[in-house]
Scaffold this motif. Structure first.
Motif, short mmCIF file in Angstrom:
data_model
loop_
_atom_site.label_atom_id
_atom_site.label_comp_id
_atom_site.label_asym_id
_atom_site.label_seq_id
_atom_site.Cartn_x
_atom_site.Cartn_y
_atom_site.Cartn_z
N ASP A 161 -9.17 2.87 -2.94
CA ASP A 161 -8.53 3.47 -1.75
C ASP A 161 -8.34 4.97 -1.88
O ASP A 161 -8.07 5.51 -2.94
N GLY A 162 -8.42 5.58 -0.72
CA GLY A 162 -8.53 7.03 -0.63
C GLY A 162 -9.98 7.28 -0.26
O GLY A 162 -10.29 8.12 0.58
N HIS A 204 -10.61 0.14 1.68
CA HIS A 204 -10.47 1.24 2.65
C HIS A 204 -11.80 1.25 3.40
O HIS A 204 -12.79 1.82 2.93
N HIS A 229 0.82 -1.22 0.00
CA HIS A 229 0.00 0.00 0.00
C HIS A 229 0.85 1.27 0.00
O HIS A 229 1.29 1.73 1.05
N HIS A 232 -4.96 -0.91 6.07
CA HIS A 232 -4.66 -0.08 7.24
C HIS A 232 -5.64 -0.23 8.42
O HIS A 232 -6.32 0.73 8.82
ZN LIG Z 1 -7.01 4.10 2.61
#
Ligand SMILES: [Zn+2]
Length: 440
Positions: free
Chosen positions: A162-163, A189, A70, A242
């Protein structure tokens, strides 16, 4: 023959090293024999080959090159923060020989041409294997599914928005089904924005005290629960990015016991720092998910130690100094992490007694490679020679001069950490070296 850092030969030995592989650190010293970029031989004791140039790395640990599931390299669109080339440089300085890039660039990596673009930029830089992910949805807008098959053919290794989270459970389920047919993971995410939206740090004592809007644990927990249930229903491979809450760690532990195909990663900042770091409003401690409470930090570290969380991923997220000088609530989420990951892991997991060095190396090499199903992160005869030399006892205080990223937004600036990457080799070729007279 004499060893020369300036001209690394096609065939050479590295001697006097302790090998870290298969989750263990060898008790006796050993060697690595590299020939034309591949591992010709490896083992404990003295090498059988004679007369070759030899790097005497006495006292250092030799491990597979690190693999990061990542990172954000920001190209195309935000080259002032990072490019594939500068990100590769930071990766090499952190001991990484393979990194998985996120697709939240501008425009997003949501088609085969964009995947090829990232791969081409990485080849030009030549410092690290760069494995792109593609977006799940067109433009990462969460509406219609992107062309996953074409992106796989172009070299994508997984899919993620992601984000941002994928708000639609239906889209997520379809993505898991498609990715299952293609044999790759969906990286989530996990965040329910209807719970966390507008927040800028963990919701708890410190957000109240500082007067900042909080992001409750429930936002991450609920999204993780949903995605686990969708993975259970579809049989697709869910990789949770994460992980930062004890609730998410517990949910992943139970799902694994149930046989759900779920893997997960944790970042160095989430197993080392808590929300009290935000007390001076420094944006160097602002990221998403946010730094949580001490019992979450413990749960994440324990989750890595017992294998509930498969691997360490940096979520390397470069931002310009100007952006990180904004007020806490105005500043963007994210911190860099490639150059400090090994030292943070060694300091907060190994030195703290949570795991041994062999396990830490495993969390940064074969475990992330296994998440992706790629033959990386190992030191096998015949394999390409991606390896690092580590000094696990060396103390250093993190300063901007240690950072090779184009950005400087590290949470660990000024911190004294234990453990240093001394040199990184990709396919037998040097990509990074600590300029230090004690080595060679
Ligand atoms: Zn993320």
């Amino acid at each position: 023959m004499e060893w020369s850092w300036q001209r690394i030969p096609a065939e050479y030995l590295v001697t006097g090293v302790k090998l870290a592989r298969g989750g263990k650190l060898a008790a006796r010293k050993g060697f690595l024999h590299v020939k034309k970029g591949r591992i010709e031989a490896i083992g404990v004791g003295k090498p059988t080959a004679e007369g070759l140039p030899a790097l005497d790395a006495e006292g250092l640990v030799l491990a597979p090159g690190f693999v990061d599931t990542h990172v954000h390299f920001r190209e195309p669109g935000q080259e002032e923060k990072e490019t594939v080339a500068t990100g590769s440089r930071a990766a090499a300085a952190g001991g990484y020989t393979a990194v998985v890039t996120m697709p939240n660039t501008d425009p997003a990596i949501d088609n085969a041409g964009m995947v090829r673009y990232v791969i081409d930029r990485a080849k030009e830089a030549g410092l690290c294997r760069v494995l792109p992910t593609g977006a799940i949805s067109v433009g990462r807008e969460g509406e219609s599914m992107a062309e996953m098959g074409a992106m796989i053919e172009a070299g994508a290794v997984a899919f993620t928005d992601d984000g941002s989270p994928v708000a639609s459970g239906k889209l997520m389920a379809n993505a898991l089904k498609y990715a299952k047919m293609l044999g790759v993971p969906i990286m989530s995410h996990a965040e329910d924005l209807s719970i966390t939206g507008g927040g800028c740090m963990h919701a708890g004592y410190w957000s109240t005290r500082l007067g900042l809007t909080g992001m409750p644990r429930a936002g991450e927990d609920a999204a993780t629960f949903r995605d686990i249930e969708l993975a259970r229903a579809t049989g697709g491979h869910l990789h949770v990015c994460h992980v930062s809450t004890k609730g998410a760690v517990d949910a992943i532990r139970r799902a694994k016991i149930d046989g759900v195909l779920v893997t997960a990663e944790a970042t160095p900042h989430h197993f080392s720092l808590d929300h009290s770091c935000c007390r001076e409003y420094s944006p160097l401690f602002k990221m998403s998910p946010p730094l949580r409470e001490p019992d979450d930090v413990t749960a994440v570290a324990d989750g890595l130690a017992d294998g509930t969380l498969d691997c360490i991923a940096t979520d390397h997220a470069p931002h310009t100094a100007t952006e990180k000088e904004l007020q806490f609530d105005q500043s963007p989420f994210g911190v860099i992490g490639l150059e400090t990951a090994f030292a943070v892991g060694n300091t907060f997991l190994v030195e703290a007694g949570k795991m041994d060095l062999g396990q830490l190396v495993q969390c940064m090499t074969e475990r992330p490679a296994d998440v992706l199903g790629l033959p990386l992160g190992r030191l096998d005869e015949g394999a390409e020679a991606d390896f690092v030399l580590l000094d696990p006892k060396r103390q250093w205080t993190v300063a901007t001069e240690h950072l090779r990223s184009r950005s400087r937004n590290s949470s660990f600036l000024g911190e004294t950490l234990c453990g240093r990457v001394m040199a990184t080799f990709l396919r037998g070729r040097l990509t990074w070296r600590e300029e230090d007279p004690s080595l060679g």
